[in-house]
Design a protein around this motif. Structure first.
Motif, PDB file in Angstrom:
ATOM      1  N   SER A  10       0.657  -1.276  -0.145  1.00 56.37           N
ATOM      2  CA  SER A  10       0.058  -0.056  -0.073  1.00 56.37           C
ATOM      3  C   SER A  10       0.749   1.120  -0.126  1.00 56.37           C
ATOM      4  O   SER A  10       1.921   1.084   0.344  1.00 56.37           O
ATOM      5  CB  SER A  10      -0.816   0.185   1.094  1.00 56.37           C
ATOM      6  OG  SER A  10      -0.201   0.070   2.466  1.00 56.37           O
ATOM      7  N   ARG A  88      -3.294  -0.398  -3.629  1.00 58.94           N
ATOM      8  CA  ARG A  88      -4.168   0.225  -2.731  1.00 58.94           C
ATOM      9  C   ARG A  88      -3.463   1.321  -1.863  1.00 58.94           C
ATOM     10  O   ARG A  88      -2.222   1.558  -1.787  1.00 58.94           O
ATOM     11  CB  ARG A  88      -4.882  -0.660  -1.589  1.00 58.94           C
ATOM     12  CG  ARG A  88      -3.666  -1.322  -0.732  1.00 58.94           C
ATOM     13  CD  ARG A  88      -4.366  -2.306   0.337  1.00 58.94           C
ATOM     14  NE  ARG A  88      -3.295  -2.750   1.223  1.00 58.94           N
ATOM     15  CZ  ARG A  88      -3.501  -3.271   2.406  1.00 58.94           C
ATOM     16  NH1 ARG A  88      -4.755  -2.920   3.256  1.00 58.94           N
ATOM     17  NH2 ARG A  88      -2.803  -3.726   3.151  1.00 58.94           N
ATOM     18  N   SER A  89      -4.289   2.284  -1.213  1.00 59.21           N
ATOM     19  CA  SER A  89      -3.844   3.391  -0.369  1.00 59.21           C
ATOM     20  C   SER A  89      -4.654   3.384   0.791  1.00 59.21           C
ATOM     21  O   SER A  89      -5.629   2.960   0.863  1.00 59.21           O
ATOM     22  CB  SER A  89      -4.275   4.839  -1.306  1.00 59.21           C
ATOM     23  OG  SER A  89      -3.356   4.907  -2.432  1.00 59.21           O
ATOM     24  N   ASN A  90      -3.786   3.496   1.865  1.00 56.02           N
ATOM     25  CA  ASN A  90      -4.422   3.557   3.205  1.00 56.02           C
ATOM     26  C   ASN A  90      -4.247   4.777   3.703  1.00 56.02           C
ATOM     27  O   ASN A  90      -3.173   5.515   3.577  1.00 56.02           O
ATOM     28  CB  ASN A  90      -3.770   2.515   4.089  1.00 56.02           C
ATOM     29  CG  ASN A  90      -4.018   1.090   3.630  1.00 56.02           C
ATOM     30  OD1 ASN A  90      -5.035   0.803   3.005  1.00 56.02           O
ATOM     31  ND2 ASN A  90      -3.175   0.205   3.915  1.00 56.02           N
ATOM     32  N   ASN A 104      -7.996   1.213   5.899  1.00 53.05           N
ATOM     33  CA  ASN A 104      -7.351   0.526   5.329  1.00 53.05           C
ATOM     34  C   ASN A 104      -8.314  -0.112   3.861  1.00 53.05           C
ATOM     35  O   ASN A 104      -9.460  -0.540   3.995  1.00 53.05           O
ATOM     36  CB  ASN A 104      -6.905  -0.733   5.956  1.00 53.05           C
ATOM     37  CG  ASN A 104      -5.491  -0.599   6.723  1.00 53.05           C
ATOM     38  OD1 ASN A 104      -5.165   0.739   6.539  1.00 53.05           O
ATOM     39  ND2 ASN A 104      -5.143  -1.407   7.345  1.00 53.05           N
ATOM     40  N   GLU A 105      -7.948   0.135   2.667  1.00 54.58           N
ATOM     41  CA  GLU A 105      -8.538  -0.421   1.548  1.00 54.58           C
ATOM     42  C   GLU A 105      -8.228  -1.775   1.374  1.00 54.58           C
ATOM     43  O   GLU A 105      -7.410  -2.399   2.052  1.00 54.58           O
ATOM     44  CB  GLU A 105      -8.203   0.513   0.296  1.00 54.58           C
ATOM     45  CG  GLU A 105      -8.398   1.733   0.311  1.00 54.58           C
ATOM     46  CD  GLU A 105      -7.790   2.411  -1.036  1.00 54.58           C
ATOM     47  OE1 GLU A 105      -7.491   1.581  -2.002  1.00 54.58           O
ATOM     48  OE2 GLU A 105      -7.979   3.600  -1.553  1.00 54.58           O
ATOM     49  N   ASN A 108      -7.192  -4.614  -4.412  1.00 56.59           N
ATOM     50  CA  ASN A 108      -7.856  -5.096  -5.639  1.00 56.59           C
ATOM     51  C   ASN A 108      -7.249  -6.581  -5.828  1.00 56.59           C
ATOM     52  O   ASN A 108      -6.302  -6.917  -5.540  1.00 56.59           O
ATOM     53  CB  ASN A 108      -7.753  -4.243  -6.850  1.00 56.59           C
ATOM     54  CG  ASN A 108      -8.345  -2.976  -6.805  1.00 56.59           C
ATOM     55  OD1 ASN A 108      -9.461  -2.748  -6.260  1.00 56.59           O
ATOM     56  ND2 ASN A 108      -7.377  -1.977  -7.003  1.00 56.59           N
TER      57      ASN A 108
END
Length: 314
Positions: A10, A88-90, A104-105, A108
């Motif tokens: 992330s 992903r980004s958190n 938290n994402e 994918n």
């Protein structure tokens, strides 16, 4: 060499605010953008301690490019597995008293071919590694036995394997006979399906994990330090923490410190707790260096000692 594998890396944005108030508009006092993911953090800590390391991670989109670029100044060697979806980004909100709120994402989904590529690169690197360290959550749709498969492949290649994850993936890693697992208190409680109120409860559940074939169990206890169960012995250590600035990455630093010190016995536990305690005093997900460490004694476990938080609340 230590190879870290992070299936769900992330970008971690950490925002420092005074106090979180639901529904209010907040002005950030400080913002940091760091490379994220548990295995990524372990690799960053190992490199800072001059330990040969390679970080395996799937990367996709502009976020994946940014993740690799953020690791470059820290001289972390990266083996990228290209994937078709964005990394992903958190977001982490840290209040002035150290209270941490994470968003938290899930990450994918990876395709079957992308998962196979991740396994192949890991198995290839494992032939030249002392340890393979598989860490973190799995992306959406990823098979729950991925860590179990990585354990078996790395062991067949001659490497020892550490796994830091939770839920069914942790159970699968235990069944595959990982050499080392590093759950936190809540994760171990979930595995046991009951709250853990005393150090003796933690030792008992760690022993049941050992009976599945796991050699060593290192449990992060938050403010209560960490507990190591190895063979028929168990040790407990707590760290000195003057100021909690961010708890993000503390468990990753703990695992890295344990590996840096040889991953065996009370001396390694002492080193691990020093790393974990140093991490919570640093901003964002910045990882500690040897210059940040302070060491505290290790003691034999008092099985009747109560825990600050039981496993259901940690």
């Amino acid at each position: 060499m230590i190879v870290t594998v992070t299936p769900n890396p992330s970008l971690d944005r950490t925002v420092l605010i005074g106090e979180l108030r639901r529904g209010a508009v907040h002005r950030a006092e400080e913002v940091r953008l760091d490379p994220g993911g548990k295995g990524v953090n372990v690799a960053r800590t190992l490199v800072a301690a001059d330990r040969p390391t390679t970080c395996v991670l799937p990367t996709g989109g502009t976020e994946g490019t940014c993740l690799a670029e953020l690791l470059a100044p820290e001289a972390v060697p990266v083996v990228e597995v290209p994937v078709g979806t964005a990394t992903r980004s958190n977001v982490t909100l840290v209040e002035s008293d150290g209270t941490t709120t994470k968003l938290n994402e899930p990450g994918n989904a990876l395709s079957g071919a992308e998962i196979a590529a991740l396994e192949e690169r890991t198995a290839e690197l494992a032939t030249r590694a002392d340890w393979v360290v598989a860490c973190g959550s799995l992306p959406a749709g990823c098979p729950e036995d991925l860590y179990g498969r990585l354990v078996r492949a790395a062991c067949a290649a001659g490497a020892r394997v550490a796994v830091d994850t939770s839920g069914p993936p942790l159970r699968e890693a235990c069944r595959a006979r990982a050499d080392l697992v590093t759950p936190n208190l809540a994760e171990l409680s979930e595995l046991a399906e009951r709250p853990l109120d005393r150090l003796g409860d933690v030792v008992d559940v760690a022993g049941s994990v050992q009976r599945e074939g796991v050699s060593t169990v290192l449990v992060s206890l938050g403010a209560d330090g960490a507990l190591l169960v190895e063979g028929d012995s168990a040790w407990h250590a707590t760290g000195a923490t003057a100021l909690v600035r961010s708890t993000v990455g503390a468990g990753d630093a703990l695992l890295a410190g344990f590996l840096i010190a040889g991953a065996r016995g009370p001396a390694a536990l002492r080193h691990a707790v020093a790393y974990g305690s140093a991490a919570v005093q640093l901003p964002g997900s910045r990882m500690p260096t040897p210059d940040d460490l302070n060491f505290e004694p290790v003691r034999v476990v008092d099985v009747d000692e109560s825990l600050t938080l039981n496993g259901t609340a940690a």
